[in-house]
Design a protein around this motif. Structure first.
Motif, PDB file in Angstrom:
ATOM      1  N   GLU A 126       0.807  -1.213   0.000  1.00  0.00           N
ATOM      2  CA  GLU A 126       0.000   0.000   0.000  1.00  0.00           C
ATOM      3  C   GLU A 126       0.845   1.270   0.000  1.00  0.00           C
ATOM      4  N   GLY A 127       2.162   1.118   0.081  1.00  0.00           N
ATOM      5  CA  GLY A 127       3.047   2.272   0.059  1.00  0.00           C
ATOM      6  C   GLY A 127       2.891   3.168   1.280  1.00  0.00           C
ATOM      7  N   LEU A 128       2.635   2.551   2.415  1.00  0.00           N
ATOM      8  CA  LEU A 128       2.435   3.305   3.647  1.00  0.00           C
ATOM      9  C   LEU A 128       3.768   3.638   4.313  1.00  0.00           C
ATOM     10  N   SER A 129       3.749   4.701   5.090  1.00  0.00           N
ATOM     11  CA  SER A 129       4.928   5.027   5.890  1.00  0.00           C
ATOM     12  C   SER A 129       4.924   4.140   7.129  1.00  0.00           C
ATOM     13  N   ILE A 130       6.001   4.193   7.874  1.00  0.00           N
ATOM     14  CA  ILE A 130       6.089   3.402   9.104  1.00  0.00           C
ATOM     15  C   ILE A 130       5.010   3.835  10.088  1.00  0.00           C
ATOM     16  N   ARG A 131       4.831   5.142  10.232  1.00  0.00           N
ATOM     17  CA  ARG A 131       3.814   5.656  11.163  1.00  0.00           C
ATOM     18  C   ARG A 131       2.396   5.255  10.754  1.00  0.00           C
ATOM     19  N   GLU A 132       2.106   5.368   9.459  1.00  0.00           N
ATOM     20  CA  GLU A 132       0.782   4.994   8.976  1.00  0.00           C
ATOM     21  C   GLU A 132       0.515   3.507   9.196  1.00  0.00           C
ATOM     22  N   THR A 133       1.520   2.703   8.933  1.00  0.00           N
ATOM     23  CA  THR A 133       1.389   1.258   9.132  1.00  0.00           C
ATOM     24  C   THR A 133       1.149   0.945  10.607  1.00  0.00           C
ATOM     25  N   ALA A 134       1.928   1.572  11.466  1.00  0.00           N
ATOM     26  CA  ALA A 134       1.781   1.346  12.903  1.00  0.00           C
ATOM     27  C   ALA A 134       0.388   1.746  13.374  1.00  0.00           C
ATOM     28  N   LYS A 135      -0.098   2.864  12.869  1.00  0.00           N
ATOM     29  CA  LYS A 135      -1.430   3.331  13.265  1.00  0.00           C
ATOM     30  C   LYS A 135      -2.512   2.367  12.766  1.00  0.00           C
ATOM     31  N   GLN A 136      -2.364   1.881  11.542  1.00  0.00           N
ATOM     32  CA  GLN A 136      -3.346   0.963  10.966  1.00  0.00           C
ATOM     33  C   GLN A 136      -3.435  -0.333  11.761  1.00  0.00           C
ATOM     34  N   PHE A 137      -2.289  -0.858  12.202  1.00  0.00           N
ATOM     35  CA  PHE A 137      -2.276  -2.123  12.930  1.00  0.00           C
ATOM     36  C   PHE A 137      -2.287  -1.942  14.447  1.00  0.00           C
ATOM     37  N   ARG A 138      -2.283  -0.682  14.892  1.00  0.00           N
ATOM     38  CA  ARG A 138      -2.301  -0.356  16.327  1.00  0.00           C
ATOM     39  C   ARG A 138      -1.122  -0.984  17.076  1.00  0.00           C
ATOM     40  N   ILE A 139       0.034  -0.760  16.520  1.00  0.00           N
ATOM     41  CA  ILE A 139       1.282  -1.206  17.146  1.00  0.00           C
ATOM     42  C   ILE A 139       2.261  -0.038  17.151  1.00  0.00           C
ATOM     43  N   GLY A 140       3.375  -0.190  17.814  1.00  0.00           N
ATOM     44  CA  GLY A 140       4.360   0.873  17.877  1.00  0.00           C
ATOM     45  C   GLY A 140       5.148   1.019  16.585  1.00  0.00           C
ATOM     46  N   ALA A 141       5.454   2.263  16.252  1.00  0.00           N
ATOM     47  CA  ALA A 141       6.240   2.533  15.048  1.00  0.00           C
ATOM     48  C   ALA A 141       7.642   1.932  15.168  1.00  0.00           C
ATOM     49  N   ALA A 142       8.176   1.890  16.384  1.00  0.00           N
ATOM     50  CA  ALA A 142       9.502   1.301  16.585  1.00  0.00           C
ATOM     51  C   ALA A 142       9.495  -0.184  16.226  1.00  0.00           C
ATOM     52  N   ILE A 161      11.435  -4.204   9.771  1.00  0.00           N
ATOM     53  CA  ILE A 161      11.927  -3.985   8.410  1.00  0.00           C
ATOM     54  C   ILE A 161      13.326  -4.568   8.273  1.00  0.00           C
ATOM     55  N   ASN A 162      14.143  -4.396   9.296  1.00  0.00           N
ATOM     56  CA  ASN A 162      15.523  -4.885   9.266  1.00  0.00           C
ATOM     57  C   ASN A 162      15.651  -6.341   9.683  1.00  0.00           C
ATOM     58  N   GLN A 163      14.834  -6.766  10.635  1.00  0.00           N
ATOM     59  CA  GLN A 163      14.933  -8.133  11.138  1.00  0.00           C
ATOM     60  C   GLN A 163      13.550  -8.613  11.565  1.00  0.00           C
ATOM     61  N   ILE A 164      12.975  -9.478  10.778  1.00  0.00           N
ATOM     62  CA  ILE A 164      11.612  -9.931  11.052  1.00  0.00           C
ATOM     63  C   ILE A 164      11.569 -10.998  12.147  1.00  0.00           C
ATOM     64  N   GLU A 165      12.633 -11.764  12.261  1.00  0.00           N
ATOM     65  CA  GLU A 165      12.705 -12.797  13.292  1.00  0.00           C
ATOM     66  C   GLU A 165      13.040 -12.161  14.646  1.00  0.00           C
TER      67      GLU A 165
END
Length: 94
Positions: free
Chosen positions: A18-34, A40-44
């Motif tokens: 969807e081409g979302l920013s980190i903040r937009e993604t965090a807000k959409q999923f209700r999780i922290g932007a950090a 993004i760097n390490q999924i595991e």
């Protein structure tokens, strides 16, 4: 609480699709932007390290004699403890 790897992948996939920013993604999923940024760097998730709780005085004395110029970081790695534990033990035992 740790999020599942499937959820993490879903978050990153949605962000990229969807081409979302980190903040937009965090807000959409209700999780922290950090969290999103970290995924993004390490999924595991990082493995937990186990550290011993006590330092054997005689072993520490031997280590100091064998490696008199060693850094506390190096001693901490050899004893599998935090640097502060080495500092406290050396201070306590002079």
């Amino acid at each position: 609480m740790s999020y599942s790897i499937d959820f993490r992948r879903k978050v990153i996939f949605t962000m990229e699709e969807e081409g979302l920013s980190i903040r937009e993604t965090a807000k959409q999923f209700r999780i922290g932007a950090a969290s999103v940024s970290r995924w993004i760097n390490q999924i595991e998730p990082k493995a937990l390290t186990t550290r011993q709780r006590k330092i054997d005085k005689s072993e520490l004395i031997k280590d100091v004699e064998q490696y008199p110029d060693a850094y506390q970081k190096e001693r901490a790695e050899r004893f599998s403890v935090f640097e502060k534990a080495i500092w406290q033990a050396l201070k306590k035992w002079d």
